[in-house]
Design a protein around this motif. Structure first.
Motif, PDB file in Angstrom:
ATOM      1  N   ALA A 747       0.808  -1.307  -0.202  1.00 12.46           N
ATOM      2  CA  ALA A 747      -0.106  -0.093   0.226  1.00 12.46           C
ATOM      3  C   ALA A 747       0.713   1.038   0.347  1.00 12.46           C
ATOM      4  O   ALA A 747      -0.124   2.187  -1.106  1.00 12.46           O
ATOM      5  CB  ALA A 747      -0.405  -0.121   1.551  1.00 12.46           C
ATOM      6  N   HIS A 748       2.072   1.215   1.026  1.00 15.56           N
ATOM      7  CA  HIS A 748       3.212   2.339   0.390  1.00 15.56           C
ATOM      8  C   HIS A 748       3.148   2.718  -0.576  1.00 15.56           C
ATOM      9  O   HIS A 748       2.910   3.718  -1.195  1.00 15.56           O
ATOM     10  CB  HIS A 748       4.133   1.487   1.995  1.00 15.56           C
ATOM     11  CG  HIS A 748       4.991   3.378   1.871  1.00 15.56           C
ATOM     12  ND1 HIS A 748       4.588   4.216   2.419  1.00 15.56           N
ATOM     13  CD2 HIS A 748       6.200   3.927   1.327  1.00 15.56           C
ATOM     14  CE1 HIS A 748       5.263   4.823   2.537  1.00 15.56           C
ATOM     15  NE2 HIS A 748       6.597   4.618   1.766  1.00 15.56           N
ATOM     16  N   ASN A 751       0.869   4.027  -3.074  1.00 19.13           N
ATOM     17  CA  ASN A 751       0.542   5.799  -2.867  1.00 19.13           C
ATOM     18  C   ASN A 751       1.498   6.509  -3.931  1.00 19.13           C
ATOM     19  O   ASN A 751       0.796   6.973  -4.791  1.00 19.13           O
ATOM     20  CB  ASN A 751       0.833   5.766  -1.643  1.00 19.13           C
ATOM     21  CG  ASN A 751      -0.401   5.611  -1.283  1.00 19.13           C
ATOM     22  OD1 ASN A 751      -1.690   5.902  -0.850  1.00 19.13           O
ATOM     23  ND2 ASN A 751      -0.714   5.685   0.602  1.00 19.13           N
ATOM     24  N   THR A 752       3.043   6.389  -4.231  1.00 14.29           N
ATOM     25  CA  THR A 752       3.082   6.916  -5.111  1.00 14.29           C
ATOM     26  C   THR A 752       3.078   7.378  -6.688  1.00 14.29           C
ATOM     27  O   THR A 752       2.646   8.226  -7.017  1.00 14.29           O
ATOM     28  CB  THR A 752       4.863   6.203  -4.997  1.00 14.29           C
ATOM     29  OG1 THR A 752       5.004   6.514  -3.428  1.00 14.29           O
ATOM     30  CG2 THR A 752       5.629   7.482  -6.057  1.00 14.29           C
ATOM     31  N   ALA A 755      -0.650   8.915  -6.382  1.00 18.62           N
ATOM     32  CA  ALA A 755      -0.073  10.518  -6.279  1.00 18.62           C
ATOM     33  C   ALA A 755       0.800  11.022  -7.952  1.00 18.62           C
ATOM     34  O   ALA A 755      -0.026  12.007  -8.212  1.00 18.62           O
ATOM     35  CB  ALA A 755       1.043  10.796  -5.556  1.00 18.62           C
ATOM     36  N   SER A 789      -6.659   5.717  -3.317  1.00 18.70           N
ATOM     37  CA  SER A 789      -5.397   6.250  -2.197  1.00 18.70           C
ATOM     38  C   SER A 789      -6.188   5.713  -0.876  1.00 18.70           C
ATOM     39  O   SER A 789      -5.519   5.848  -0.103  1.00 18.70           O
ATOM     40  CB  SER A 789      -5.570   7.979  -2.640  1.00 18.70           C
ATOM     41  OG  SER A 789      -4.427   8.431  -1.947  1.00 18.70           O
ATOM     42  N   VAL A 792      -6.396   2.700  -0.052  1.00 13.94           N
ATOM     43  CA  VAL A 792      -4.815   1.960   0.461  1.00 13.94           C
ATOM     44  C   VAL A 792      -4.151   2.212   2.056  1.00 13.94           C
ATOM     45  O   VAL A 792      -3.655   2.491   2.391  1.00 13.94           O
ATOM     46  CB  VAL A 792      -3.523   2.484  -0.697  1.00 13.94           C
ATOM     47  CG1 VAL A 792      -1.942   2.890  -0.089  1.00 13.94           C
ATOM     48  CG2 VAL A 792      -3.907   1.996  -1.949  1.00 13.94           C
ATOM     49  N   ASN A 793      -5.012   4.077   2.113  1.00 12.32           N
ATOM     50  CA  ASN A 793      -4.163   5.133   3.320  1.00 12.32           C
ATOM     51  C   ASN A 793      -5.431   4.101   4.518  1.00 12.32           C
ATOM     52  O   ASN A 793      -4.902   4.107   5.579  1.00 12.32           O
ATOM     53  CB  ASN A 793      -4.987   6.145   3.248  1.00 12.32           C
ATOM     54  CG  ASN A 793      -4.325   7.197   2.491  1.00 12.32           C
ATOM     55  OD1 ASN A 793      -2.646   6.706   2.527  1.00 12.32           O
ATOM     56  ND2 ASN A 793      -4.592   8.433   1.677  1.00 12.32           N
TER      57      ASN A 793
END
Length: 985
Positions: A747-748, A751-752, A755, A789, A792-793
């Protein structure tokens, strides 16, 4: 030192005197046997006309030759006989069985001239059979004197008694043989001196017997008593050596000597009897009683049937004279007791047995002559061929009936002397036979004292038990009769330290095997503390009960019996003590049996307790245990095996292992038998009789005795099925934890790019704002990027460790976020979600992450429960009350079995062990963790479920602000509840 020197001189003198007497007695017996002194049987008196016949006994050689009393003998073998010496010379010259011619002058009635005639006298040997009986008496005197001297050298009057016995031995053993040489004169004068001293010694003892007579009186009386005897001895010497006494004078002197002997004996008997009547000392009174009886028993027959006829020259049959002389044997027997002073050790018994044997002998003589006469008649008339052998057979038969006669007379005398005690003794004998039937030690001891008291009529009886073991105290009082409670208390306190009650090697007692205390309060042989205890007991006899000790091979005293005087204040007789010594062995064995029985009972109790304790351990342990014998048959089967294997103990015992267990286990068991020591089988799968399969660790070890001899096998079955499942669950939880970490990382990383996609999409949207169609597409891309997002958060937030700090939390927001997080899974499972959320919902104090975990667990469980439903539907609702926020999550799934409702919050409990397609295998931790979180937040959780209809979970949390009023212990209690549930698993 001077006293010791005098004692040694006295001992040497007595030894030399004894040796001399024994030698003289032996020589006298030998010479008498080698020399026959002929006699005509007449008592001649010297007169001026010649020898006059004073007494001609019937059936004597002279009487058979026709000589009568008052006949005058003038010549023998034609030799004049004016004196007795000339006649004796002719008699010795003729010899025994020779013919002597007596020239007799006899007065004829009616004629003044006496007639002169010759008589042929066949001389016979002098009858000396009485001398053998007297030598028997002498031997008895000597043996008793030696016994007393060696046994009780220091006893009062012991020396006096021995001198009396030695003098009596000379009196009865040394007799003149008639040869009148130097040695024969020694015998003669020794007999004269002994005859003068022996009666005086006896009367001296009678007068000075006991205590209470002054020394001056003793000296005066002693001197006066010996004067008559010395005077008689002096007359004998003067008459023979100086005046050459005639036969008449010698005869008169002999009569004086016999009268002197009888007179002193009679006076002694009277003295004994009078002192017996006046004495107030129990022991002395008992001694005097038997001394007077024994003296009278000897003196009366001797005086009536020997002395009086001898002095009055009355004709008495020779057997009567001999029997009267032999009664003197009772005198030394009764006299011995007075010196030994040992509770009438043998006097009463010998007295009674002496009478018994006398009567038995008389009866035997009568029977003998009757049988001999009858047999002679039969032999002469009917059986002439038997001759002498018939008479021999009769003599043998007569001898054989002696013992029954003696036994019958003994029984009659026992009844006469003992009266009721005879019956008591028979009762006591029966009691001794039944002693071993009593196994209770206290009851046995009490029975012993009661029966002894009733049988022997003893006022005080006690039984002391010897110490058992090295750490035990001294003798202990086991039972008593006739003692007061105060006396018993003092005895219980002092008996363990009493030395005189210890009959062992370290505390040696008298050789007779028991203690006699004449005066317990003044027992000089005891130390002060023992004397005080003896005075309290007030007992005179202490008798050990001995048993064999197999360890040392010697007898040891297991108990001590104490007895006092009789109820008549008399001491026990020697027969009583002899009987008690015999009974003591039976009592000792009975007490030992009772002690062994008590020890055995104690050990049995300990063994049963230990056995029960071990069985309780085996039955209580949560491991199946069973044992097998050498033939592999089940010998024991504990409760855990019954539960585990669904087979009762009764059904399992005695069956072979092949009949109970599957072949796979039997094969493993057979392999273990080839190995030494303990064999372990890990994670063996056992097919139970109920059809289920269990996993167990099995240990097989040899069953050994104390001597390390194998008597079978012991098998331990540890059911680890739950543990294996738990390990699998923990492994799965570990996998899930790893997947969670991996998902957070993914998930981290996602995120990239999201974005970047969002940024570029927004830039394109600005550049293509004029194109409505393209702007619409870019807006959808931007919305989906934001949505991805958020997902994932959400994963990141859920995977992060949440703090325990409570903050206001909106439960509607938690529900919406969780639904959004699971939207894809719900869509895949075709689950429709209906949210019935309150428009205005107060916040609750809590951890948003933990609360979200609770909601997530409940929603996932609801989804899994509706896997088989055709129209899965999930309803989420919130509402508020004045104090609480209420939350419910309902599904239309399969529901929960009522049997499982009470276990759903237990750690690791799950019904999803075999998940269907689309489901995941449960760990059993979701609801347990959720329960703990709800409790931690001060809330409540409950469930409503119906099988086939669905399940609803109701959650209740305090409103924010009110939560702060809840005691801080609520959170701690919630944590403890959670910990307890996990530990319970």
């Amino acid at each position: 030192m001077e006293k010791s020197y005098q004692t040694r001189i006295l001992a040497v003198a007595l030894a030399l005197a004894t040796l001399a007497v024994c030698i003289l007695a032996g020589l006298n017996f030998s010479r008498e046997g080698d020399f026959d002194m002929p006699t005509d049987g007449v008592l001649w008196s010297e007169t001026a006309n010649g020898l006059v016949a004073l007494h001609v006994p019937a059936d004597s050689p002279a009487q058979r030759a026709g000589i009568r009393e008052d006949d005058v003998l003038v010549a023998a073998n034609d030799h004049p006989t004016p004196r007795l010496a000339q006649l004796e010379r002719q008699i010795f010259h003729t010899g025994s069985w020779g013919h002597a011619t007596y020239s007799i002058v006899r007065r004829v009635r009616g004629s003044a001239v006496p007639a002169r005639l010759d008589a042929q006298v066949i001389l016979e040997p002098t009858d000396r059979s009485i001398n053998q009986g007297l030598r028997l008496i002498a031997l008895v005197y000597l043996l008793i004197g030696l016994y007393v001297l060696f046994r009780r050298w220091t006893a009062p009057k012991a020396t006096h008694f021995y001198i009396f016995c030695l003098t009596s031995c000379v009196l009865y053993a040394c007799k003149s043989s008639g040869q009148f040489d130097g040695l024969d004169w020694t015998f003669y004068w020794g007999n004269i001196v002994a005859g003068a001293l022996q009666p005086a010694l006896f009367l001296h003892f009678a007068v000075t017997f006991g205590e209470g007579i002054s020394k001056l009186r003793r000296t005066v009386v002693s001197t006066a008593l010996y004067l008559p005897g010395l005077l008689i001895a002096a007359l004998q010497v003067v008459a023979i050596e100086v005046f050459s006494a005639t036969e008449n004078l010698r005869h008169r002197l002999d009569e004086i000597g016999i009268g002197y002997l009888a007179l002193y004996y009679v006076i002694a008997a009277v003295v004994f009897y009078m002192r017996y009547r006046r004495s107030d000392q129990p022991l002395e009174r008992q001694q005097l009683k038997w001394l007077s009886r024994g003296t009278l028993l000897s003196v009366i027959p001797f005086t009536l049937f020997y002395v009086i006829p001898y002095l009055s020259e009355l004709p008495v049959p020779s057997p009567v004279l001999k029997a009267a002389g032999l009664t003197l044997v009772f005198l030394p027997l009764t006299f011995a007791w007075a010196i030994v002073r040992y509770r009438l050790m043998d006097t009463d018994l010998i007295f009674k047995r002496g009478v018994t044997y006398t009567l038995a002998t008389a009866a035997l003589v009568g029977v003998y002559f009757a049988v001999v006469g009858l047999s002679a008649e039969i032999a002469h008339t009917r059986l002439p061929s038997l001759k002498i052998w018939g008479l021999v057979a009769v003599i043998v038969a007569t001898a054989l009936i002696f013992d029954p006669i003696k036994t019958a007379i003994q029984g009659r005398l026992d009844r006469v002397f003992d009266r009721k005690r005879y019956d008591y003794r028979e009762t006591l004998i029966e009691f001794s036979r039944g002693l071993s039937s009593e196994t209770d030690l206290a009851a046995l001891a009490q029975s012993i004292v009661e029966r002894l008291s009733q049988t022997l009529l003893v006022a005080r009886v006690a039984v002391f038990l010897a110490p058992v073991g090295e750490d035990s105290q001294g003798p202990q009082l086991a039972a008593a009769h006739g003692l007061t409670p105060g006396e018993i208390a003092r005895i219980l306190e002092n008996a363990p330290n009493a030395g005189f009650l210890r009959f062992d090697a370290e505390h040696h007692h008298e050789e007779n095997g028991h203690i006699f205390l004449e005066k317990p309060e003044d027992a000089r042989t005891l130390v002060e503390k023992d004397r005080s205890l003896a005075a309290t007991l007030d007992m005179h006899y202490f008798l050990p009960c001995r048993v064999a000790d197999r360890r040392t091979g010697r007898a040891r005293a297991i108990a001590v019996i104490g007895l006092g005087r009789t109820q008549d204040d008399d001491f026990l007789s020697s027969e009583d003590m002899e009987f008690l010594e015999s009974l003591a062995g039976y009592i000792g064995i009975a007490i030992q049996n009772a002690q062994l029985f008590r020890s055995l009972e104690t050990k049995i109790t300990e063994f049963e307790r230990l056995k029960e304790f071990n069985e309780n351990i085996v039955e209580s342990i949560k491991v199946g245990i069973f044992t097998l014998d050498l033939e592999d048959r089940i010998e024991s089967w504990n409760a855990e095996m019954e539960v585990m294997y669904a087979l009762s103990r009764g059904e399992a015992l005695g069956r072979s292992i092949t009949e109970v267990f599957p072949a796979s286990f039997v094969e493993a068991f057979e392999r273990s038998k080839t190995e030494s020591g303990t064999h372990h089988l890990s994670k063996v799968r056992l097919q139970m009789l109920a059809g289920e399969t269990r996993t167990a660790n099995i240990a097989i070890a040899p069953l050994l005795t104390r001597d390390f001899v194998s008597v079978g096998r012991i098998v331990l079955v540890d059911d680890i099925t739950g543990r294996v499942e738990l390990e699998a669950q923990l492994t799965q939880a570990e996998k899930l934890s790893s997947i969670g970490l991996l998902a957070a990382g993914v998930a981290h990383e996602v995120n990239t790019p999201l974005a970047v996609i969002s940024s570029y999409t927004q830039m394109l949207r600005k550049q293509t704002s004029d194109d409505p169609r393209l702007s619409m597409v870019l807006d959808k891309i931007t919305q989906q990027t934001f949505r991805a997002s958020e997902i994932v958060n959400g994963l990141l937030n859920f995977s992060r460790k949440t703090s325990s700090e409570f903050v206001p939390v909106d439960m509607n927001a938690v529900l919406k976020e969780t639904v959004a997080l699971l939207e894809h899974q719900f869509r895949t499972a075709k689950v429709t979600v209906q949210a019935d959320l309150a428009a205005t919902l107060p916040c609750v104090d809590g951890s948003q992450g933990k609360l979200q975990q609770v909601v997530l667990n409940l929603m996932l469980n609801a989804k899994d429960a509706m896997a088989d439903s055709t129209t899965p539907h999930l309803t989420v609702a919130t509402r508020a009350t004045d104090t609480h926020v209420l939350l419910s999550i309902s599904d239309k799934g399969s529901g929960i079995d009522p049997a499982h409702l009470h276990k759903i919050y237990d750690p690791f409990f799950t019904t999803k062990n075999a998940p269907r397609e689309g489901q995941h295998k449960g760990t059993g931790l979701g609801l347990a963790v959720s329960y703990g979180i709800v409790q931690e937040h001060g809330g409540k959780i409950r469930v409503d479920s119906a099988v086939g209809q669905g399940t609803t979970f109701h959650l209740e949390f305090p409103i924010s602000g009110l939560q702060q009023t809840v005691d801080a212990s609520s959170r701690g209690y919630a944590g403890e509840q959670q910990t307890e549930k996990i530990a319970h698993a």
